[in-house]
Write a protein that holds these residues in place. Sequence first.
Motif, PDB file in Angstrom:
ATOM      1  N   THR A   1      -4.547  24.768 -18.852  1.00  8.58           N
ATOM      2  CA  THR A   1      -3.960  26.108 -18.780  1.00  8.58           C
ATOM      3  C   THR A   1      -2.482  26.054 -18.404  1.00  8.58           C
ATOM      4  OG1 THR A   1      -4.498  26.346 -16.443  1.00  8.58           O
ATOM      5  CG2 THR A   1      -6.182  27.067 -18.020  1.00  8.58           C
ATOM      6  N   GLY A   2      -1.930  24.831 -18.362  1.00 12.78           N
ATOM      7  CA  GLY A   2      -0.518  24.697 -17.985  1.00 12.78           C
ATOM      8  C   GLY A   2      -0.323  24.598 -16.485  1.00 12.78           C
ATOM      9  N   GLY A   3      -1.404  24.614 -15.736  1.00  7.26           N
ATOM     10  CA  GLY A   3      -1.305  24.496 -14.274  1.00  7.26           C
ATOM     11  C   GLY A   3      -1.234  23.036 -13.853  1.00  7.26           C
ATOM     12  N   THR A   4      -0.847  22.807 -12.598  1.00  7.54           N
ATOM     13  CA  THR A   4      -0.846  21.443 -12.064  1.00  7.54           C
ATOM     14  C   THR A   4      -1.519  21.422 -10.701  1.00  7.54           C
ATOM     15  OG1 THR A   4       1.340  21.840 -11.144  1.00  7.54           O
ATOM     16  CG2 THR A   4       1.271  20.585 -13.193  1.00  7.54           C
ATOM     17  N   GLY A   5      -2.087  20.294 -10.388  1.00 13.24           N
ATOM     18  CA  GLY A   5      -2.666  20.116  -9.066  1.00 13.24           C
ATOM     19  C   GLY A   5      -2.103  18.834  -8.485  1.00 13.24           C
ATOM     20  N   ASN A   6      -2.190  18.654  -7.185  1.00 13.50           N
ATOM     21  CA  ASN A   6      -1.786  17.356  -6.650  1.00 13.50           C
ATOM     22  C   ASN A   6      -2.694  16.926  -5.511  1.00 13.50           C
ATOM     23  OD1 ASN A   6      -0.312  17.713  -3.918  1.00 13.50           O
ATOM     24  ND2 ASN A   6       0.450  19.377  -5.218  1.00 13.50           N
TER      25      ASN A   6
ATOM     26  N   SER B   1       0.849  -1.202   0.000  1.00 12.09           N
ATOM     27  CA  SER B   1       0.000   0.000   0.000  1.00 12.09           C
ATOM     28  C   SER B   1       0.885   1.253   0.000  1.00 12.09           C
ATOM     29  CB  SER B   1      -0.934   0.000   1.215  1.00 12.09           C
ATOM     30  OG  SER B   1      -0.179  -0.088   2.403  1.00 12.09           O
ATOM     31  N   PRO B   2       1.583   1.493  -1.126  1.00 11.52           N
ATOM     32  CA  PRO B   2       2.496   2.635  -1.167  1.00 11.52           C
ATOM     33  C   PRO B   2       1.748   3.965  -1.053  1.00 11.52           C
ATOM     34  CG  PRO B   2       2.213   1.682  -3.358  1.00 11.52           C
ATOM     35  CD  PRO B   2       1.507   0.774  -2.403  1.00 11.52           C
ATOM     36  N   THR B   3       2.463   5.000  -0.644  1.00 12.77           N
ATOM     37  CA  THR B   3       1.878   6.347  -0.608  1.00 12.77           C
ATOM     38  C   THR B   3       1.863   6.876  -2.039  1.00 12.77           C
ATOM     39  OG1 THR B   3       2.872   6.638   1.535  1.00 12.77           O
ATOM     40  CG2 THR B   3       2.138   8.644   0.407  1.00 12.77           C
ATOM     41  N   ILE B   4       0.703   7.328  -2.483  1.00 17.93           N
ATOM     42  CA  ILE B   4       0.589   7.789  -3.874  1.00 17.93           C
ATOM     43  C   ILE B   4       0.036   9.203  -3.922  1.00 17.93           C
ATOM     44  CG2 ILE B   4      -0.464   7.364  -6.129  1.00 17.93           C
ATOM     45  CD1 ILE B   4      -0.500   4.489  -5.613  1.00 17.93           C
ATOM     46  N   THR B   5       0.750  10.058  -4.609  1.00 10.80           N
ATOM     47  CA  THR B   5       0.234  11.389  -4.895  1.00 10.80           C
ATOM     48  C   THR B   5      -0.056  11.453  -6.390  1.00 10.80           C
ATOM     49  OG1 THR B   5       1.637  12.280  -3.179  1.00 10.80           O
ATOM     50  CG2 THR B   5       0.699  13.868  -4.718  1.00 10.80           C
ATOM     51  N   MET B   6      -1.241  11.943  -6.735  1.00 13.02           N
ATOM     52  CA  MET B   6      -1.610  12.067  -8.148  1.00 13.02           C
ATOM     53  C   MET B   6      -1.411  13.513  -8.582  1.00 13.02           C
ATOM     54  SD  MET B   6      -5.142  10.809  -9.876  1.00 13.02           S
ATOM     55  CE  MET B   6      -6.213  12.160  -9.464  1.00 13.02           C
ATOM     56  N   LEU B   7      -0.666  13.709  -9.661  1.00 14.63           N
ATOM     57  CA  LEU B   7      -0.432  15.056 -10.188  1.00 14.63           C
ATOM     58  C   LEU B   7      -1.313  15.252 -11.412  1.00 14.63           C
ATOM     59  CD1 LEU B   7       3.487  14.922 -10.122  1.00 14.63           C
ATOM     60  CD2 LEU B   7       1.950  15.698  -8.305  1.00 14.63           C
ATOM     61  N   LEU B   8      -2.024  16.375 -11.484  1.00 13.12           N
ATOM     62  CA  LEU B   8      -2.898  16.640 -12.619  1.00 13.12           C
ATOM     63  C   LEU B   8      -2.354  17.814 -13.417  1.00 13.12           C
ATOM     64  CD1 LEU B   8      -4.921  16.241  -9.871  1.00 13.12           C
ATOM     65  CD2 LEU B   8      -6.535  16.037 -11.740  1.00 13.12           C
ATOM     66  N   GLU B   9      -2.232  17.616 -14.713  1.00 16.87           N
ATOM     67  CA  GLU B   9      -1.838  18.732 -15.580  1.00 16.87           C
ATOM     68  C   GLU B   9      -3.100  19.205 -16.287  1.00 16.87           C
ATOM     69  OE1 GLU B   9       0.709  19.609 -19.548  1.00 16.87           O
ATOM     70  OE2 GLU B   9       1.155  17.753 -18.467  1.00 16.87           O
ATOM     71  N   ASP B  10      -3.363  20.512 -16.243  1.00 21.80           N
ATOM     72  CA  ASP B  10      -4.617  20.978 -16.843  1.00 21.80           C
ATOM     73  C   ASP B  10      -4.386  21.721 -18.161  1.00 21.80           C
ATOM     74  OD1 ASP B  10      -4.012  23.654 -16.331  1.00 21.80           O
ATOM     75  OD2 ASP B  10      -4.964  23.592 -14.341  1.00 21.80           O
TER      76      ASP B  10
END
Length: 447
Positions: free
Chosen positions: A307-312, A296-305
């Motif tokens: 407009t060139g922005g990213t979320g996590n 059960s590794p720690t997972i962060t999901m990165l989103l590229e949108d």
Amino acid sequence: MHSESARFDQQGFNTNPILTSALNPCDSFLGGGNTGRSNAADWIRTAYHDMATHNSTDGTGGLDASIRFGVEQARPEDVGDGFNNTMEFVTLSLVPDYLPYLSMADSLALLAVLAIENCGGPEIAFRGGRIDAGVPNAPGVPQPQDDLDSHIASFARQGFTQTEMIGLVACGHTFGGVQHSFFPDIVNVLNDPNDTGDVAHFDTTFVTFDNNIATEYISGTTQNPLVVGFNDTTNSDKRIFGSDGNTTMQSFANSPAIFASTCADLFARMLDTVPTGVQLTDVISPIPLWNVTDPSPTITMLLEDHTGGTGNITLEFVGNSSSTGGKYSAAWYTFNATDRLNNLYLDAAAGVKSLSFVIDGKLENQNGLGFPIQDAFLFSKTSCQVGFLSGRIDVAVRNGVNPTRVFLQEITTDSVERTVVTEVDISPPSVPVAANSAYSLWSTMMN
Ligand code: HEM
């Protein structure tokens, strides 16, 4: 994705509870215990009988779910209720869970794979793409009273040599047995409270895959009712197993590993025997995206949108699933554990173009490509108006996409239970209907 899930999510989180409990433990049988029967044995026998109509010369028959037809089940060669029991699992548990991707024939093949792999057997190479028959096939399943020559001819018609026939019968008959009620001329009433179905088993370990079918036969201790049955005319396993001077059975008795690998090959070929013209997929394998040992590794999901922005977002672990006796396992995560529906709410205008993941501190982004994701067409759940037997369906189309066509898929069944997918076109709106700053609605009335 659906096929991988049907194939590899066998036990644990997010698996089908009916199928999981049908094989857990492996002597489970529908509603009752101590019947001497098992779902696993039913599923394997059903796959064989469905396939055994194959004619390798003219390409007809094969694994195509024609066993569901009453006409086939009424034939003397298909005596018993195991076929109907198995079809219930197919039509109630598998096909509806994976609509419209799994045919009944693929589901039958999958049930056999699940039974073999979860009850001590080897991994089976599974392909998808079987097509459901529209009509019954010609008869052709071998029966115990047939003579050896006709069995050799029958297996040749199905596409198997004499040695392969010995193997396939031994591989199948490591499970289950013969029931008194359907074969009173082969098996007597047993009066055994642990075997209320009066099933005389092919080997002592009849709910698990192992080479005891061969060791007991070679050592002369077998109680297999098709080897030492009181009626020699129906001792078909005896004739088949002995037809090469016991060479093949001796090799199985000598080596559980040879038995397992031979059966893995023969079972896969049995399941891949389909009518001419059916194109099967490559073997479906788990995609080895990341070599992670932590369950059960720690997972962060990165989103590229857009407009060139990213979320996590840090995903929340919710459980593990596994298959093939624990050989493969998967970890499941949710986007948003605080939301009742696990929804992830995104800004419509920014949208999402691709995902990347950080797993236990390591960035996984397909060498910079990311995992592309489409947000051009979305089912507009909040604006659809669904009434009783009618309603309006809205699809939100991202501005600037300019599709040539937007359509819905309607899933129904035909008169012989096959899944049918029809495409329903949505006409472009005469005047653009803005859903928000980034999307317009295309609508159609359903009635
Ligand atoms: C000459 C070929 C074969 C003959 C004559 C034959 C005959 C039989 C008979 C009479 C039964 C008893 C069915 C019942 O009582 O409901 C049976 C059960 C079974 N057969 Fe075969 N069989 C043959 C080949 C195969 C093959 C190739 C497989 C699979 C690869 C297979 C798998 C099974 C299984 C799993 C059962 C147990 C069913 C249960 O316990 O519910 N058979 N077979």
